[in-house]
Design a protein around this motif. Structure first.
Motif, PDB file in Angstrom:
ATOM      1  N   THR A 142      -4.218  -2.121  -3.469  1.00 16.45           N
ATOM      2  CA  THR A 142      -4.954  -0.867  -3.440  1.00 16.45           C
ATOM      3  C   THR A 142      -4.257   0.138  -4.352  1.00 16.45           C
ATOM      4  O   THR A 142      -3.132  -0.073  -4.805  1.00 16.45           O
ATOM      5  N   ALA A 143      -4.924   1.258  -4.582  1.00 18.74           N
ATOM      6  CA  ALA A 143      -4.332   2.310  -5.402  1.00 18.74           C
ATOM      7  C   ALA A 143      -3.033   2.815  -4.781  1.00 18.74           C
ATOM      8  O   ALA A 143      -2.069   3.126  -5.494  1.00 18.74           O
ATOM      9  N   ALA A 144      -2.992   2.879  -3.450  1.00 25.16           N
ATOM     10  CA  ALA A 144      -1.792   3.363  -2.764  1.00 25.16           C
ATOM     11  C   ALA A 144      -0.618   2.414  -2.980  1.00 25.16           C
ATOM     12  O   ALA A 144       0.521   2.853  -3.187  1.00 25.16           O
ATOM     13  N   VAL A 145      -0.876   1.127  -2.932  1.00 29.92           N
ATOM     14  CA  VAL A 145       0.183   0.139  -3.155  1.00 29.92           C
ATOM     15  C   VAL A 145       0.706   0.231  -4.584  1.00 29.92           C
ATOM     16  O   VAL A 145       1.917   0.219  -4.827  1.00 29.92           O
ATOM     17  N   LEU A 146      -0.201   0.334  -5.543  1.00 29.53           N
ATOM     18  CA  LEU A 146       0.205   0.436  -6.940  1.00 29.53           C
ATOM     19  C   LEU A 146       1.050   1.685  -7.177  1.00 29.53           C
ATOM     20  O   LEU A 146       2.055   1.650  -7.900  1.00 29.53           O
ATOM     21  N   ASP A 147       0.640   2.779  -6.548  1.00 32.73           N
ATOM     22  CA  ASP A 147       1.391   4.023  -6.700  1.00 32.73           C
ATOM     23  C   ASP A 147       2.790   3.903  -6.101  1.00 32.73           C
ATOM     24  O   ASP A 147       3.767   4.394  -6.675  1.00 32.73           O
ATOM     25  N   SER A 161       8.421  -9.922  -9.465  1.00 33.11           N
ATOM     26  CA  SER A 161       7.236 -10.591  -8.936  1.00 33.11           C
ATOM     27  C   SER A 161       7.480 -12.084  -8.931  1.00 33.11           C
ATOM     28  O   SER A 161       8.326 -12.599  -9.667  1.00 33.11           O
ATOM     29  N   VAL A 162       6.744 -12.776  -8.079  1.00 31.47           N
ATOM     30  CA  VAL A 162       6.806 -14.232  -8.004  1.00 31.47           C
ATOM     31  C   VAL A 162       5.389 -14.766  -8.103  1.00 31.47           C
ATOM     32  O   VAL A 162       4.471 -14.229  -7.483  1.00 31.47           O
ATOM     33  N   CYS A 163       5.213 -15.812  -8.895  1.00 34.03           N
ATOM     34  CA  CYS A 163       3.914 -16.459  -9.035  1.00 34.03           C
ATOM     35  C   CYS A 163       2.895 -15.439  -9.546  1.00 34.03           C
ATOM     36  O   CYS A 163       3.173 -14.653 -10.448  1.00 34.03           O
ATOM     37  N   THR A 164       1.694 -15.406  -8.944  1.00 32.46           N
ATOM     38  CA  THR A 164       0.676 -14.469  -9.405  1.00 32.46           C
ATOM     39  C   THR A 164       0.867 -13.073  -8.827  1.00 32.46           C
ATOM     40  O   THR A 164       0.009 -12.211  -8.992  1.00 32.46           O
ATOM     41  N   GLY A 165       2.014 -12.844  -8.201  1.00 33.81           N
ATOM     42  CA  GLY A 165       2.400 -11.467  -7.910  1.00 33.81           C
ATOM     43  C   GLY A 165       2.548 -10.690  -9.209  1.00 33.81           C
ATOM     44  O   GLY A 165       2.518  -9.457  -9.218  1.00 33.81           O
ATOM     45  N   ALA A 166       2.676 -11.415 -10.337  1.00 38.59           N
ATOM     46  CA  ALA A 166       2.742 -10.769 -11.648  1.00 38.59           C
ATOM     47  C   ALA A 166       1.477  -9.972 -11.935  1.00 38.59           C
ATOM     48  O   ALA A 166       1.523  -8.961 -12.644  1.00 38.59           O
ATOM     49  N   PHE A 167       0.338 -10.406 -11.392  1.00 44.27           N
ATOM     50  CA  PHE A 167      -0.901  -9.653 -11.592  1.00 44.27           C
ATOM     51  C   PHE A 167      -0.824  -8.292 -10.903  1.00 44.27           C
ATOM     52  O   PHE A 167      -1.330  -7.296 -11.413  1.00 44.27           O
ATOM     53  N   THR A 172      -0.043  -2.273 -12.296  1.00 45.62           N
ATOM     54  CA  THR A 172       0.577  -0.948 -12.237  1.00 45.62           C
ATOM     55  C   THR A 172       0.717  -0.323 -13.618  1.00 45.62           C
ATOM     56  O   THR A 172       0.911   0.882 -13.741  1.00 45.62           O
ATOM     57  N   GLY A 173       0.666  -1.153 -14.658  1.00 46.21           N
ATOM     58  CA  GLY A 173       0.883  -0.675 -16.013  1.00 46.21           C
ATOM     59  C   GLY A 173       2.338  -0.734 -16.437  1.00 46.21           C
ATOM     60  O   GLY A 173       2.655  -0.516 -17.614  1.00 46.21           O
ATOM     61  N   LEU A 174       3.234  -1.046 -15.509  1.00 49.26           N
ATOM     62  CA  LEU A 174       4.662  -1.043 -15.818  1.00 49.26           C
ATOM     63  C   LEU A 174       5.059  -2.139 -16.802  1.00 49.26           C
ATOM     64  O   LEU A 174       6.059  -2.012 -17.517  1.00 49.26           O
ATOM     65  N   LEU A 175       4.287  -3.214 -16.850  1.00 46.67           N
ATOM     66  CA  LEU A 175       4.616  -4.327 -17.736  1.00 46.67           C
ATOM     67  C   LEU A 175       4.019  -4.172 -19.132  1.00 46.67           C
ATOM     68  O   LEU A 175       4.274  -5.006 -20.002  1.00 46.67           O
ATOM     69  N   SER A 176       3.243  -3.147 -19.361  1.00 44.32           N
ATOM     70  CA  SER A 176       2.590  -2.977 -20.665  1.00 44.32           C
ATOM     71  C   SER A 176       3.623  -2.943 -21.783  1.00 44.32           C
ATOM     72  O   SER A 176       4.607  -2.199 -21.722  1.00 44.32           O
ATOM     73  N   GLY A 177       3.411  -3.785 -22.789  1.00 43.07           N
ATOM     74  CA  GLY A 177       4.320  -3.861 -23.915  1.00 43.07           C
ATOM     75  C   GLY A 177       5.582  -4.662 -23.645  1.00 43.07           C
ATOM     76  O   GLY A 177       6.437  -4.785 -24.523  1.00 43.07           O
ATOM     77  N   GLN A 193      -6.557 -10.974 -19.188  1.00 39.86           N
ATOM     78  CA  GLN A 193      -6.653  -9.722 -18.450  1.00 39.86           C
ATOM     79  C   GLN A 193      -5.640  -8.680 -18.924  1.00 39.86           C
ATOM     80  O   GLN A 193      -5.913  -7.473 -18.872  1.00 39.86           O
ATOM     81  N   PHE A 194      -4.490  -9.139 -19.418  1.00 39.92           N
ATOM     82  CA  PHE A 194      -3.424  -8.214 -19.827  1.00 39.92           C
ATOM     83  C   PHE A 194      -2.943  -8.561 -21.245  1.00 39.92           C
ATOM     84  O   PHE A 194      -1.816  -9.027 -21.431  1.00 39.92           O
ATOM     85  N   PRO A 195      -3.765  -8.334 -22.234  1.00 39.17           N
ATOM     86  CA  PRO A 195      -3.394  -8.703 -23.611  1.00 39.17           C
ATOM     87  C   PRO A 195      -2.222  -7.907 -24.170  1.00 39.17           C
ATOM     88  O   PRO A 195      -1.616  -8.312 -25.170  1.00 39.17           O
ATOM     89  N   ASP A 196      -1.883  -6.781 -23.540  1.00 38.53           N
ATOM     90  CA  ASP A 196      -0.772  -5.962 -24.028  1.00 38.53           C
ATOM     91  C   ASP A 196       0.578  -6.398 -23.463  1.00 38.53           C
ATOM     92  O   ASP A 196       1.609  -5.788 -23.757  1.00 38.53           O
ATOM     93  N   ILE A 197       0.589  -7.449 -22.646  1.00 42.36           N
ATOM     94  CA  ILE A 197       1.828  -7.989 -22.090  1.00 42.36           C
ATOM     95  C   ILE A 197       2.165  -9.276 -22.833  1.00 42.36           C
ATOM     96  O   ILE A 197       1.301 -10.115 -23.070  1.00 42.36           O
TER      97      ILE A 197
END
Length: 318
Positions: A142-147, A161-167, A172-177, A193-197
């Protein structure tokens, strides 16, 4: 979007997870990064690899580790690292070096993979500030979890993160770049889904700043041992692995997952779903036609996901 839960078995949960991209892990997976693992490091030092990747443990007290859980959390993704951290012993020290606790959006019981019921220790509002966060494969956040992840990560030594916890972490945007990995069956979806990672295929784990991502399932154990090594040195990590009777060496060689670096090839005899890379039965599964080729899918949701942007999935699988 549907809830994206992951489990060791069952295409039904794969179907439910397709839209969010939390691809189910039905076989044991391991992962390693494109850089060689660091040599033995000393707590608070720079390590022999010269990358300054070691972490400084507190002079007193314990290191708080939050395990962020929600419905469908995959057991081995968090229980493996939990066991590693709880078994660490420092000579001459009476107190355990790590304090472990579970966190969820609310204190309501949640159901992990296989149906285990877990009552979280804390919710997002009253959880102690963590120095390490562990994010297993689980439901769509949820938005609250991401925040909470974003705010907490400002002060963590490691958010992993482990496994698809990476999604979840990627959302969150923290992995961008940055560089990251995930479960091998989710490579195509993650890249789409995340071409910037910068996705590292075939990595046991990837570290980038205070963020770390492990491959599927058992690779979380290796990343946890790696975190132990960064805090307390290789000797302590080796002793922990010995006491666990854990024979895996992936925590010392992040390149040890090269078996998963190559993309599986779909053939007429063994067609693969282009979304989740699982083998499908062309006689009973949904299908689509794209540029003169027939593609088969594990579910209608996978078909819809593919049909929305077929070029991305075809290109990502190359």
């Amino acid at each position: 979007m549907n809830k994206g839960t992951t489990t060791l078995r069952g295409k039904e949960l794969l179907r439910r997870s397709a839209e969010f991209g939390l691809i189910a892990a039905i076989a044991f997976s391991v992962c390693a990064s494109s850089d060689p693992a660091g040599a033995t490091s000393t707590p608070g030092g720079s390590g022999q690899n010269g990358k300054g990747d070691s972490l400084t443990p507190p002079a007193q007290g314990t290191i708080p580790i939050a395990f962020l859980l929600s419905e469908g959390a995959v057991m081995i993704d968090f229980s493996g690292p939990w066991e590693v951290f709880q078994d660490v012993m420092i000579p001459g020290r009476a107190d355990p070096p790590f304090r472990l606790y579970t966190v969820a959006e609310m204190n309501h019981p949640i159901h992990a993979s296989g149906g285990m019921t877990i009552i979280p220790d804390y919710n997002l509002e009253n959880a102690p500030a963590p120095k390490v966060i562990v994010i297993p494969a689980q439901s769509e956040p949820t938005a609250a979890v991401l925040d909470w992840i974003r705010k907490s990560t400002k002060n963590t030594d490691v958010t992993m993160s482990v496994c698809t916890g990476a999604f979840v972490l990627a959302t969150t945007g923290l992995l961008s770049g940055k560089a990251a990995t995930t479960y091998h069956g989710a490579f195509v979806t993650f890249a789409t889904q995340f071409p910037d990672i910068h996705l590292k295929r075939g990595a046991r784990f990837v570290e980038d700043g205070n963020l770390a991502t492990a491959g599927g399932l058992s690779s979380g154990i290796d990343l946890a041992l790696r975190v132990v090594e960064r805090y307390y040195g290789r000797e302590v990590a080796q002793k922990t692995a010995y006491n666990l009777e854990y024979q895996g060496q992936g925590w010392m060689d992040r390149n040890s997952n090269q078996i998963y670096a190559s993309t599986l090839v779909s053939t007429a005899e063994h067609p693969l779903c282009p979304v989740c890379q699982m083998e499908v039965d062309p006689a009973t599964t949904p299908k689509s036609f794209f540029k003169g080729k027939t593609y088969y899918f594990c579910s209608q949701d996978d078909k819809k996901t593919f049909d929305a942007t077929p070029d991305k999935f075809v290109d990502a699988a190359k």
